[in-house]
Design a protein around this motif. Structure first.
Motif, PDB file in Angstrom:
ATOM      1  N   UNK A 647       0.911  -0.967   0.070  1.00  0.00           N
ATOM      2  CA  UNK A 647      -0.103  -0.295  -0.070  1.00  0.00           C
ATOM      3  C   UNK A 647       0.730   1.216  -0.159  1.00  0.00           C
ATOM      4  N   UNK A 648       1.848   1.412   0.961  1.00  0.00           N
ATOM      5  CA  UNK A 648       2.531   2.580   0.807  1.00  0.00           C
ATOM      6  C   UNK A 648       3.292   2.937  -0.655  1.00  0.00           C
ATOM      7  N   UNK A 649       3.932   1.885  -1.061  1.00  0.00           N
ATOM      8  CA  UNK A 649       4.287   1.947  -2.619  1.00  0.00           C
ATOM      9  C   UNK A 649       3.129   2.564  -3.724  1.00  0.00           C
ATOM     10  N   UNK A 650       1.991   2.172  -3.255  1.00  0.00           N
ATOM     11  CA  UNK A 650       0.712   2.757  -4.034  1.00  0.00           C
ATOM     12  C   UNK A 650       0.542   4.171  -3.806  1.00  0.00           C
ATOM     13  N   UNK A 651       1.021   4.660  -2.569  1.00  0.00           N
ATOM     14  CA  UNK A 651       0.870   6.060  -2.388  1.00  0.00           C
ATOM     15  C   UNK A 651       1.895   6.778  -2.971  1.00  0.00           C
TER      16      UNK A 651
END
Length: 712
Positions: A647-651
């Motif tokens: 998820x953080x990489x998606x951010x």
């Protein structure tokens, strides 16, 4: 009185119509000069008579008996029928003997007839301009059709050379229809008079300036080509003055065996011409390499000829990077070059030499071959004074620019200026080609402060490309301008600094206020939708928590079952941040979209709202990951961890463009900084800034969860 007669003649011509009446009136007018009278009397345009339908059907079906009966009627002065009778049709379908002729004639007599003024049968043509002989030539290839052709030819020999609306003779039609025997028969009819008529028929061209041989080539009938060439070995030389030669057409249509047949049958005495000044070698180069080798063996002088655009065959060979890229192609290129090495320095009408053409398609292998043969060709300039490096930049050929910048022997052309004083770097900045700009910037030999003829440095051009008023900071023009300023290339032109600022200032002028207001309004309308949706989702999630609630008969009944855990605290903070940030963004968008607010305030609210909206997206993504983790961790721990990590990489995807551009700048900044460490630190600090701006909600979310756990 004479003028009155003219008016009467004009009136009668318009009411009666036929041209014969006009000519009769001309003879009756009392003029001393009848030519003067005809200048005043309008002559209606004569149109050919329509062909008799019975004659056309007879010609198409190859019925010699029917034709004989029709012509017999005409010779006896009887008007020909327009519709064949049932007896007539039946007698024709029988195949018939000589006794059938009476039935045929009787059937014709029983039909409605034309008016007595009907034109002769063989003067009629179809809507396409085809005569009866055209119809016979197109539809049959047996003895019965030969008889029909003989009957028509004996009555009207000129029809053998008659042309339809497209300029086709009956021979063209027979060849195009693939009627080999009919072709021989028509040529025999022409030869029966003398050889001159035979050659005239074979060499006659249609509206496309093509002989019957062209049609034989087009349909791919090799035997037909051989037959026509046997009858006239010089036929491949026609048309003489203009048009496409049969050899060019054969190569164009990939009919290489026919091309060889044409050369063999003509003993090499044939035309190589093509459209727009091209020759057979030009088109052979655009086909598989084997044909090029043959044409070069036949005539090497073709290598010096230029087409209408001034291109030699070597120009064509230099443009084939995307068509062929193998040993056979390079072998063909070398053969063309070997036949005429001087063509390497020959320019077309735009000043392009073959090396410019190769650069425009990005063919590094061709460039290497040319420079190995003639190193000085790297400095050749086109009509605009541009080298092949300028051309590569202009055509966005990144690999070619990298090749040039990575080869030290090309250092002397890196800063060459065209007729406008522009270097390759000027062109890259002007066109906004960021990757090419980074490649050029990564070579220390490329000068950053050369002015062009207008006195503009690359930095000045980058400033002129910046949008007036608001703009997206990640746009290429902004990034190029900022980069030049960072690496010390922000040198201004020779203008005074106040005049320079006045010229390149991007401040909004009074006349631009309305447009700037519409720009802010459009951005607000689009982005506010997203912020409202995020706030709605975050509000709903607050009352539908993962894990459910404790029963009312338990301690703290009605409270979340997972409350008090690290994950739950982080989830609640993430959802709260998402709601708060989206709410702030929504309020800011309301102000930025309101026209009663000052434009400066609207811009400020828009910028703040965009920041909080991106933060709300990151917070919502964190809430999603934490919610999934709480539900899945007890039963699928690895999957839960994987989701939480992804998820953080998606951010960071919202910053993908900005991160990508700074990644491309790593090497140029290291080279331009002098000390590689300084350039690396500069880029890494930029990466950290971008990541912090995008992921600060994660710091707050997990920091709060850790703090709450330590004080619990």
């Amino acid at each position: 009185m004479q003028l009155l007669l003219v008016y009467v003649a004009m009136a009668m011509a318009m009411t009666t119509g036929p041209a014969a009446n006009v000519h009769q009136l001309k003879d009756d007018l009392p003029w001393s000069s009848k030519e003067d009278a005809m200048e005043l009397v309008p002559m209606p345009k004569r149109t050919p008579a329509s062909i008799n339908p019975v004659l056309l059907s007879s010609a198409c079906s190859g019925s010699s008996k029917e034709l004989t009966c029709l012509f017999k009627q005409e010779d006896e002065g009887r008007p020909p029928s327009m519709v064949p009778s049932r007896e007539f049709i039946n007698s024709i379908m029988k195949g018939g003997s000589s006794s059938d002729e009476d039935d045929v004639e009787e059937g014709i007599d029983q039909q409605p007839v034309l008016p007595a003024a009907a034109p002769p049968l063989l003067k009629g043509v179809t809507m396409a301009g085809d005569t009866a002989l055209h119809a016979v030539a197109s539809h049959g290839d047996d003895e019965e059709f030969f008889k029909c052709a003989d009957i028509i030819y004996e009555r009207a020999k000129h029809l053998l050379f008659a042309k339809n609306n497209k300029g086709d003779t009956p021979l063209h039609c027979a060849v195009r229809a693939g009627k080999s025997r009919m072709v021989s028969h028509l040529i025999a009819l022409a030869t029966s008079e003398d050889d001159h008529r035979k050659h005239k028929l074979l060499r006659d061209v249609n509206g496309l300036q093509e002989t019957a041989l062209h049609d034989a080539v087009r349909i791919g009938d090799e035997k037909m080509v051989e037959k026509l060439m046997e009858l006239d070995p010089e036929l491949a030389n026609y048309p003489k003055d203009q048009g496409v030669s049969p050899l060019y057409l054969a190569i164009l249509l990939y009919k290489h065996r026919i091309a060889q047949t044409l050369h063999r049958q003509s003993n090499g005495n044939l035309s190589y011409s093509g459209p727009n000044g091209q020759n057979a070698l030009h088109i052979a180069i655009l086909r598989p390499p084997g044909m090029t080798k043959l044409v070069l063996e036949w005539n090497k002088l073709l290598t010096i000829e230029r087409d209408g655009d001034g291109s030699t065959p070597l120009h064509f060979a230099s443009s084939l990077y995307y068509v062929y890229y193998d040993d056979a192609f390079m072998s063909m290129l070398k053969e063309v070059f070997k036949a005429n090495p001087a063509a390497l320095c020959q320019a077309d009408n735009k000043g392009f030499s073959p090396i410019h053409v190769a650069a425009s398609v990005g063919s590094i292998s061709i460039i290497e071959f040319f420079l190995a043969k003639c190193p000085n060709s790297a400095g050749l300039c086109d009509a605009k004074g541009r080298t092949f490096l300028h051309v590569a930049v202009e055509n966005d050929k990144l690999k070619m620019v990298r090749f040039i910048c990575g080869t030290s022997s090309f250092d002397w052309i890196l800063n060459m200026q065209d007729n406008d004083g522009n270097t390759a770097l000027h062109l890259a900045v002007q066109a906004g080609k960021f990757r090419i700009f980074c490649t050029l910037l990564g070579n220390r030999k490329v000068q950053l402060d050369l002015p062009n003829n207008c006195g503009e440095t690359p930095y000045d051009i980058s400033r002129s490309k910046l949008p007036r008023g608001m703009g997206y900071y990640v746009n290429t023009e902004n990034q190029i301008c900022k980069t030049l300023r960072v690496v010390g290339g922000g040198h201004r032109s020779a203008l005074r600094w106040d005049k320079s600022d006045e010229k390149y200032s991007r401040h909004v002028k009074p006349e631009d206020i309305y447009r700037e207001s519409e720009k802010v309004k459009g951005a607000t309308e689009t982005l506010s939708i997203g912020s409202v949706l995020i706030a709605t989702v975050a509000f709903g999630v607050t009352f539908a928590l993962p894990g459910g609630y404790r029963a009312d008969d338990h301690t703290n009944g009605g409270t979340p079952t997972l409350a008090g855990t690290f994950t739950f605290d982080a989830f609640m903070m993430a959802n709260t941040l998402s709601f708060i940030c989206s709410s702030v963004a929504t309020i800011g968008f309301m102000f930025s979209g309101t026209s009663i607010v000052n434009l400066t305030s609207r811009k400020l609210n828009l910028v703040i709202s965009v920041f909080f909206m991106s933060s709300s997206v990151a917070s919502m993504a964190a809430a999603f990951a934490l919610g999934v983790y709480m539900v899945l961790a007890p039963v699928a721990h690895k999957t839960a961890v994987a989701i939480a990590v992804v998820i953080p990489f998606g951010g960071l995807l919202s910053c993908a463009e900005e991160l990508g551009k700074w990644f491309l700048l790593v090497r140029p900044l290291r080279v331009r900084s002098g000390f590689r460490v300084i350039g690396t630190v500069r880029v890494l600090s930029q990466f950290f800034t971008i990541a912090l701006r995008a992921l600060w909600p994660f710091v707050v979310i997990f920091g709060w969860a850790a703090l709450a756990r330590s004080h619990r």
